[in-house]
Design a protein around this motif. Structure first.
Motif, PDB file in Angstrom:
ATOM      1  N   ARG A  48       0.813  -1.233   0.000  1.00 45.36           N
ATOM      2  CA  ARG A  48       0.000   0.000   0.000  1.00 45.36           C
ATOM      3  C   ARG A  48       0.836   1.267   0.000  1.00 45.36           C
ATOM      4  O   ARG A  48       0.277   2.367   0.051  1.00 45.36           O
ATOM      5  N   ARG A  73      -0.152  -6.837 -18.421  1.00 47.33           N
ATOM      6  CA  ARG A  73      -1.623  -6.849 -18.339  1.00 47.33           C
ATOM      7  C   ARG A  73      -2.165  -8.184 -18.846  1.00 47.33           C
ATOM      8  O   ARG A  73      -3.076  -8.755 -18.264  1.00 47.33           O
ATOM      9  N   ARG A  82      -1.787   5.943 -20.847  1.00 45.89           N
ATOM     10  CA  ARG A  82      -1.044   4.791 -21.367  1.00 45.89           C
ATOM     11  C   ARG A  82      -1.774   4.228 -22.593  1.00 45.89           C
ATOM     12  O   ARG A  82      -3.000   4.379 -22.725  1.00 45.89           O
ATOM     13  N   GLY A 127     -10.880  -1.496 -10.124  1.00 46.35           N
ATOM     14  CA  GLY A 127      -9.617  -1.265 -10.833  1.00 46.35           C
ATOM     15  C   GLY A 127      -9.696  -0.071 -11.750  1.00 46.35           C
ATOM     16  O   GLY A 127     -10.297   0.966 -11.398  1.00 46.35           O
ATOM     17  N   ARG A 128      -9.075  -0.219 -12.926  1.00 47.64           N
ATOM     18  CA  ARG A 128      -9.043   0.882 -13.893  1.00 47.64           C
ATOM     19  C   ARG A 128      -9.708   0.512 -15.216  1.00 47.64           C
ATOM     20  O   ARG A 128     -10.175   1.369 -15.939  1.00 47.64           O
ATOM     21  N   ASP A 129      -9.701  -0.800 -15.532  1.00 44.46           N
ATOM     22  CA  ASP A 129     -10.173  -1.241 -16.853  1.00 44.46           C
ATOM     23  C   ASP A 129     -11.186  -2.369 -16.724  1.00 44.46           C
ATOM     24  O   ASP A 129     -11.331  -3.183 -17.625  1.00 44.46           O
ATOM     25  N   ILE A 130     -11.869  -2.444 -15.589  1.00 41.08           N
ATOM     26  CA  ILE A 130     -12.768  -3.586 -15.384  1.00 41.08           C
ATOM     27  C   ILE A 130     -14.002  -3.451 -16.291  1.00 41.08           C
ATOM     28  O   ILE A 130     -14.360  -4.389 -17.005  1.00 41.08           O
ATOM     29  N   GLN A 179      -8.050 -12.569 -13.637  1.00 43.12           N
ATOM     30  CA  GLN A 179      -9.202 -11.706 -13.322  1.00 43.12           C
ATOM     31  C   GLN A 179     -10.478 -12.245 -13.963  1.00 43.12           C
ATOM     32  O   GLN A 179     -11.540 -12.289 -13.336  1.00 43.12           O
TER      33      GLN A 179
HETATM   34  O1   DC Z   1      -6.035   1.010  -7.421  1.00 45.20           O
HETATM   35  P1   DC Z   1      -4.562   0.986  -7.038  1.00 45.20           P
HETATM   36  O2   DC Z   1      -4.036   2.316  -6.588  1.00 45.20           O
HETATM   37  O3   DC Z   1      -4.252  -0.094  -6.058  1.00 45.20           O
HETATM   38  O4   DC Z   1      -3.791   0.591  -8.395  1.00 45.20           O
HETATM   39  C1   DC Z   1      -2.387   0.597  -8.478  1.00 45.20           C
HETATM   40  C2   DC Z   1      -1.978   0.792  -9.931  1.00 45.20           C
HETATM   41  O5   DC Z   1      -2.327  -0.372 -10.675  1.00 45.20           O
HETATM   42  C3   DC Z   1      -2.646   1.955 -10.641  1.00 45.20           C
HETATM   43  O6   DC Z   1      -1.814   3.092 -10.710  1.00 45.20           O
HETATM   44  C4   DC Z   1      -2.929   1.479 -12.013  1.00 45.20           C
HETATM   45  C5   DC Z   1      -2.824  -0.009 -11.954  1.00 45.20           C
HETATM   46  N1   DC Z   1      -4.089  -0.701 -12.213  1.00 45.20           N
HETATM   47  C6   DC Z   1      -4.425  -0.920 -13.515  1.00 45.20           C
HETATM   48  O7   DC Z   1      -3.729  -0.471 -14.417  1.00 45.20           O
HETATM   49  N2   DC Z   1      -5.528  -1.648 -13.833  1.00 45.20           N
HETATM   50  C7   DC Z   1      -6.326  -2.111 -12.861  1.00 45.20           C
HETATM   51  N3   DC Z   1      -7.402  -2.843 -13.202  1.00 45.20           N
HETATM   52  C8   DC Z   1      -6.018  -1.860 -11.512  1.00 45.20           C
HETATM   53  C9   DC Z   1      -4.885  -1.125 -11.209  1.00 45.20           C
END
Ligand code: DC
Length: 222
Positions: free
Chosen positions: A75, A93, A176, A118-121, A100
């Motif tokens: 963390r 990825r 990205r 997350g970011r791309d779910i 996942q």
């Molecule tokens: O949510 P987090 O801060 O724990 O995520 C850490 C990093 O992981 C975040 O900067 C981007 C990446 N991440 C990602 O690219 N895709 C995800 N599904 C989850 C996190």
């Protein structure tokens, strides 16, 4: 088919807390996909590798220790930054993708559904999710929450520095080339700028509950 709730959002937006609360509410399994990238970063740094170097990052992704997903060591802000770097590498990825997808298709414990944050779910991992949230808040508010969280853990940090780190990480995640952070067209936006945890959860539930109710009606289990 299990029921899926996708919760994406910016760094420190509160998406993890909301995802956990939603999972508890519906009796679904929960996965913080960010932990996979953080564990990858941890493995890379433990091997004295470079998180921006594909060979090092891929080796890290292939050797993650899932038993450490709850470890406070992942963390830290150093791991957060390295996680963002490994997450920009397409082969990393891809290496984490099946894990996942499999979690969502077969939630552990026989749960009828899963919540993944997350970011791309909602865009890549589960484009057909039954409900999608995109959680955001003003960067200053997110930096302040992070400052409070760290202060509570006895870690003193400069709030302006935290703000700069959050803005930099969002920028890296949004720009990205592969699976960038973005709101799926069919995701509901939840702005928690002026919402505490309870009102944010109530707002999330108002958006998600009707979708889950209709999914449960369409595929009853028993
Ligand atoms: O949510 P987090 O801060 O724990 O995520 C850490 C990093 O992981 C975040 O900067 C981007 C990446 N991440 C990602 O690219 N895709 C995800 N599904 C989850 C996190």
């Amino acid at each position: 088919m299990s029921i899926v709730i996708a919760v994406d959002g910016t760094a420190a937006s509160g998406k993890g807390t909301l995802a956990k609360r939603l999972a508890r509410h519906f009796g679904f399994a929960h996965m913080d996909s960010g932990a996979l990238y953080r564990l990858t970063a941890l493995a890379v740094l433990a091997n004295e590798g470079d998180p921006a170097r594909e060979a090092d990052a891929l080796k890290g992704a292939r050797s993650i220790d899932l038993s450490r997903a709850g470890d406070p060591a992942i963390r830290t802000d150093i791991i957060g930054k390295a996680a963002s770097q490994v997450a920009a590498i397409p082969s990393v990825r891809a290496a984490l993708h099946d894990f996942q997808k499999n979690f969502l298709a077969h939630p552990p414990g026989g749960s009828p559904g899963a919540v993944m944050d997350g970011r791309d779910i909602g865009t890549v991992i589960a484009p057909d999710a039954n409900a999608k949230l995109f959680v955001d808040a003003a960067p200053e508010v997110r930096a302040h929450r992070r400052w409070l969280e760290l202060s509570g853990m006895g870690i003193g940090r400069n709030e302006a520095e935290l703000l700069a780190e959050i803005v930099a990480r969002d920028h890296a995640d949004r720009t990205r080339a592969v699976s960038p952070l973005k709101q799926a067209p069919d995701a509901d936006l939840l702005d928690t700028t002026s919402l505490g945890i309870e009102p944010a959860f109530a707002a999330a539930l108002r958006l998600v509950q009707p979708r889950i109710d209709s999914a449960l009606k369409a595929s009853p289990r028993g």
